[in-house]
Design a protein around this motif. Structure first.
Motif, PDB file in Angstrom:
ATOM      1  N   PRO A   1       9.624 -12.522 -12.641  1.00  0.00           N
ATOM      2  CA  PRO A   1      10.208 -11.479 -11.795  1.00  0.00           C
ATOM      3  C   PRO A   1       9.331 -10.230 -11.765  1.00  0.00           C
ATOM      4  CG  PRO A   1      11.754 -12.203 -13.499  1.00  0.00           C
ATOM      5  CD  PRO A   1      10.458 -12.877 -13.765  1.00  0.00           C
ATOM      6  N   VAL A   2       9.185  -9.664 -10.603  1.00  0.00           N
ATOM      7  CA  VAL A   2       8.434  -8.421 -10.440  1.00  0.00           C
ATOM      8  C   VAL A   2       9.450  -7.303 -10.302  1.00  0.00           C
ATOM      9  CG1 VAL A   2       6.805  -7.177  -8.989  1.00  0.00           C
ATOM     10  CG2 VAL A   2       6.552  -9.633  -9.300  1.00  0.00           C
ATOM     11  N   PRO A   3       9.424  -6.329 -11.194  1.00  0.00           N
ATOM     12  CA  PRO A   3      10.456  -5.302 -11.138  1.00  0.00           C
ATOM     13  C   PRO A   3      10.363  -4.389  -9.920  1.00  0.00           C
ATOM     14  CG  PRO A   3       8.919  -4.856 -12.935  1.00  0.00           C
ATOM     15  CD  PRO A   3       8.544  -6.166 -12.338  1.00  0.00           C
ATOM     16  N   ALA A   4       9.155  -4.054  -9.465  1.00  0.00           N
ATOM     17  CA  ALA A   4       9.050  -3.095  -8.363  1.00  0.00           C
ATOM     18  C   ALA A   4       7.754  -3.290  -7.585  1.00  0.00           C
ATOM     19  CB  ALA A   4       9.124  -1.680  -8.899  1.00  0.00           C
ATOM     20  N   ILE A   5       7.909  -3.461  -6.264  1.00  0.00           N
ATOM     21  CA  ILE A   5       6.772  -3.594  -5.357  1.00  0.00           C
ATOM     22  C   ILE A   5       6.952  -2.564  -4.258  1.00  0.00           C
ATOM     23  CG2 ILE A   5       5.595  -5.104  -3.696  1.00  0.00           C
ATOM     24  CD1 ILE A   5       6.858  -7.469  -5.315  1.00  0.00           C
ATOM     25  N   VAL A   6       5.886  -1.854  -3.932  1.00  0.00           N
ATOM     26  CA  VAL A   6       5.892  -0.955  -2.786  1.00  0.00           C
ATOM     27  C   VAL A   6       4.901  -1.503  -1.774  1.00  0.00           C
ATOM     28  CG1 VAL A   6       5.360   1.366  -1.935  1.00  0.00           C
ATOM     29  CG2 VAL A   6       6.571   1.088  -4.113  1.00  0.00           C
ATOM     30  N   VAL A   7       5.410  -1.848  -0.590  1.00  0.00           N
ATOM     31  CA  VAL A   7       4.567  -2.306   0.503  1.00  0.00           C
ATOM     32  C   VAL A   7       4.105  -1.051   1.226  1.00  0.00           C
ATOM     33  CG1 VAL A   7       4.412  -3.757   2.550  1.00  0.00           C
ATOM     34  CG2 VAL A   7       5.912  -4.432   0.660  1.00  0.00           C
ATOM     35  N   MET A   8       2.790  -0.844   1.253  1.00  0.00           N
ATOM     36  CA  MET A   8       2.236   0.423   1.730  1.00  0.00           C
ATOM     37  C   MET A   8       1.203   0.221   2.829  1.00  0.00           C
ATOM     38  SD  MET A   8      -0.725   1.424  -1.020  1.00  0.00           S
ATOM     39  CE  MET A   8      -1.550   2.344   0.267  1.00  0.00           C
TER      40      MET A   8
ATOM     41  N   ARG B   1       1.138   7.639  -4.660  1.00  0.00           N
ATOM     42  CA  ARG B   1       1.420   6.454  -5.464  1.00  0.00           C
ATOM     43  C   ARG B   1       1.691   6.834  -6.916  1.00  0.00           C
ATOM     44  NH1 ARG B   1      -2.610   4.961  -1.741  1.00  0.00           N
ATOM     45  NH2 ARG B   1      -4.338   5.044  -3.226  1.00  0.00           N
ATOM     46  N   GLU B   2       0.942   7.799  -7.412  1.00  0.00           N
ATOM     47  CA  GLU B   2       1.176   8.275  -8.782  1.00  0.00           C
ATOM     48  C   GLU B   2       2.548   8.948  -8.903  1.00  0.00           C
ATOM     49  OE1 GLU B   2      -2.293  10.664  -9.556  1.00  0.00           O
ATOM     50  OE2 GLU B   2      -3.534   8.888  -9.920  1.00  0.00           O
TER      51      GLU B   2
ATOM     52  N   VAL C   1       3.918  -2.317  -8.460  1.00  0.00           N
ATOM     53  CA  VAL C   1       2.764  -2.980  -7.860  1.00  0.00           C
ATOM     54  C   VAL C   1       2.746  -2.564  -6.396  1.00  0.00           C
ATOM     55  CG1 VAL C   1       1.731  -5.187  -7.217  1.00  0.00           C
ATOM     56  CG2 VAL C   1       2.922  -4.960  -9.409  1.00  0.00           C
ATOM     57  N   PHE C   2       1.601  -2.087  -5.935  1.00  0.00           N
ATOM     58  CA  PHE C   2       1.459  -1.709  -4.529  1.00  0.00           C
ATOM     59  C   PHE C   2       0.828  -2.862  -3.764  1.00  0.00           C
ATOM     60  CE2 PHE C   2       1.996   2.287  -6.625  1.00  0.00           C
ATOM     61  CZ  PHE C   2       2.787   2.988  -5.745  1.00  0.00           C
ATOM     62  N   LEU C   3       1.422  -3.163  -2.640  1.00  0.00           N
ATOM     63  CA  LEU C   3       0.927  -4.202  -1.748  1.00  0.00           C
ATOM     64  C   LEU C   3       0.427  -3.479  -0.490  1.00  0.00           C
ATOM     65  CD1 LEU C   3       0.649  -7.249  -1.323  1.00  0.00           C
ATOM     66  CD2 LEU C   3       2.938  -7.233  -0.354  1.00  0.00           C
ATOM     67  N   TYR C   4      -0.881  -3.339  -0.395  1.00  0.00           N
ATOM     68  CA  TYR C   4      -1.511  -2.579   0.686  1.00  0.00           C
ATOM     69  C   TYR C   4      -1.763  -3.490   1.885  1.00  0.00           C
ATOM     70  CZ  TYR C   4      -5.342  -0.148   3.125  1.00  0.00           C
ATOM     71  OH  TYR C   4      -6.160   0.432   4.060  1.00  0.00           O
ATOM     72  N   LEU C   5      -1.116  -3.166   3.003  1.00  0.00           N
ATOM     73  CA  LEU C   5      -1.307  -3.908   4.250  1.00  0.00           C
ATOM     74  C   LEU C   5      -2.415  -3.219   5.050  1.00  0.00           C
ATOM     75  CD1 LEU C   5       2.386  -4.688   5.270  1.00  0.00           C
ATOM     76  CD2 LEU C   5       0.806  -6.042   3.874  1.00  0.00           C
TER      77      LEU C   5
ATOM     78  N   GLU D   1      -5.922   6.964   1.655  1.00  0.00           N
ATOM     79  CA  GLU D   1      -6.830   6.668   0.553  1.00  0.00           C
ATOM     80  C   GLU D   1      -6.455   5.260   0.099  1.00  0.00           C
ATOM     81  OE1 GLU D   1      -6.032   9.666  -2.385  1.00  0.00           O
ATOM     82  OE2 GLU D   1      -6.758  11.276  -1.096  1.00  0.00           O
ATOM     83  N   ALA D   2      -7.251   4.288   0.492  1.00  0.00           N
ATOM     84  CA  ALA D   2      -6.954   2.901   0.098  1.00  0.00           C
ATOM     85  C   ALA D   2      -6.902   2.830  -1.423  1.00  0.00           C
ATOM     86  CB  ALA D   2      -8.020   1.962   0.641  1.00  0.00           C
ATOM     87  N   PRO D   3      -6.050   1.978  -1.965  1.00  0.00           N
ATOM     88  CA  PRO D   3      -5.967   1.874  -3.420  1.00  0.00           C
ATOM     89  C   PRO D   3      -7.325   1.550  -4.043  1.00  0.00           C
ATOM     90  CG  PRO D   3      -4.155   0.690  -2.398  1.00  0.00           C
ATOM     91  CD  PRO D   3      -5.099   1.091  -1.295  1.00  0.00           C
ATOM     92  N   ALA D   4      -7.608   2.212  -5.149  1.00  0.00           N
ATOM     93  CA  ALA D   4      -8.860   2.001  -5.869  1.00  0.00           C
ATOM     94  C   ALA D   4      -8.730   0.810  -6.813  1.00  0.00           C
ATOM     95  CB  ALA D   4      -9.211   3.273  -6.655  1.00  0.00           C
ATOM     96  N   ALA D   5      -9.857   0.348  -7.307  1.00  0.00           N
ATOM     97  CA  ALA D   5      -9.887  -0.822  -8.182  1.00  0.00           C
ATOM     98  C   ALA D   5      -9.065  -0.620  -9.452  1.00  0.00           C
ATOM     99  CB  ALA D   5     -11.331  -1.170  -8.531  1.00  0.00           C
ATOM    100  N   ASP D   6      -8.912   0.626  -9.895  1.00  0.00           N
ATOM    101  CA  ASP D   6      -8.170   0.877 -11.136  1.00  0.00           C
ATOM    102  C   ASP D   6      -6.662   1.040 -10.921  1.00  0.00           C
ATOM    103  OD1 ASP D   6      -8.422   3.355  -9.843  1.00  0.00           O
ATOM    104  OD2 ASP D   6      -8.436   4.453 -11.738  1.00  0.00           O
ATOM    105  N   GLU D   7      -6.210   0.906  -9.666  1.00  0.00           N
ATOM    106  CA  GLU D   7      -4.783   0.980  -9.391  1.00  0.00           C
ATOM    107  C   GLU D   7      -4.204  -0.432  -9.406  1.00  0.00           C
ATOM    108  OE1 GLU D   7      -3.297   3.926  -6.417  1.00  0.00           O
ATOM    109  OE2 GLU D   7      -5.415   3.954  -5.839  1.00  0.00           O
ATOM    110  N   ARG D   8      -2.941  -0.518  -9.722  1.00  0.00           N
ATOM    111  CA  ARG D   8      -2.265  -1.830  -9.703  1.00  0.00           C
ATOM    112  C   ARG D   8      -1.843  -2.097  -8.256  1.00  0.00           C
ATOM    113  NH1 ARG D   8       2.914  -3.720 -13.284  1.00  0.00           N
ATOM    114  NH2 ARG D   8       2.448  -5.923 -13.123  1.00  0.00           N
ATOM    115  N   ALA D   9      -2.791  -2.669  -7.486  1.00  0.00           N
ATOM    116  CA  ALA D   9      -2.560  -2.867  -6.055  1.00  0.00           C
ATOM    117  C   ALA D   9      -3.247  -4.139  -5.579  1.00  0.00           C
ATOM    118  CB  ALA D   9      -3.077  -1.661  -5.273  1.00  0.00           C
TER     119      ALA D   9
END
Length: 170
Positions: A3-10, A91-92, A102-106, A138-146
């Motif tokens: 289970p994923v507790p929280a996803i933000v579709v961005m 996002r922060e 977890v951010f899901l960047y479209l 600002e597209a999510p950076a490599a160090d973000e959970r995205a």
């Protein structure tokens, strides 16, 4: 899949946040939060007039989304929220309510986003604001959970890809 507790579709307006988010929430048996419905009336009126929001004007809105995410997780429910989350600091701010989002960047191109927004009926966001969204993005950076998905694909494909990526990354 765990289970994923929280996803933000961005992503920017017109990328499909609401459609993908709602379908993903159904597949995950999670609560769906439509971020657009949580904008203060003043923000909706401003955007309807073609005026982009400032960082300060977005704070109350981001907090409302973050509070809903935190409440869902606290009640033991998975949650998927649709929220542009255009800047890292946005996002922060959301992660301040629940650190494991977890951010899901479209990802989408400006021409497709403008075409989609222009074709929507009854939505407060005019196509004239799409350029300002890309200027703010600002597209999510490599160090973000995205995770990044191609937003030009059909909704069902995006949802299937999201589930596949989430199952591998968590």
């Amino acid at each position: 899949m765990r289970p994923v507790p929280a996803i933000v579709v961005m992503g920017v307006a017109g990328c499909g946040k609401s459609a993908v988010g709602e379908a993903l929430a159904v597949r995950l048996d999670a609560v769906f939060i439509e971020g657009d419905r949580l904008h203060p009336p003043e923000n909706v009126a401003r955007m309807a007039r073609g005026e982009p929001l400032t960082d300060a004007l977005r704070q109350e809105w981001l907090d409302a989304i973050g509070q809903r995410i935190a409440a869902s997780v606290a009640s033991g429910q998975g949650v998927v929220a649709a929220c542009s989350a255009l800047k890292r600091r946005y996002r922060e701010r959301l992660r301040g309510f629940h650190k494991d989002i977890v951010f899901l960047y479209l990802e989408i191109d400006p021409a497709t986003a403008k075409r989609r927004v222009a074709s929507r009926q009854g939505h407060f966001m005019p196509a004239s604001l799409v350029d300002s969204q890309f200027a703010t993005l600002e597209a999510p950076a490599a160090d973000e959970r995205a995770l990044t998905l191609d937003a030009t694909r059909p909704i069902a494909d995006s949802v299937a890809s999201a589930i596949n990526l989430l199952s591998k990354s968590l």
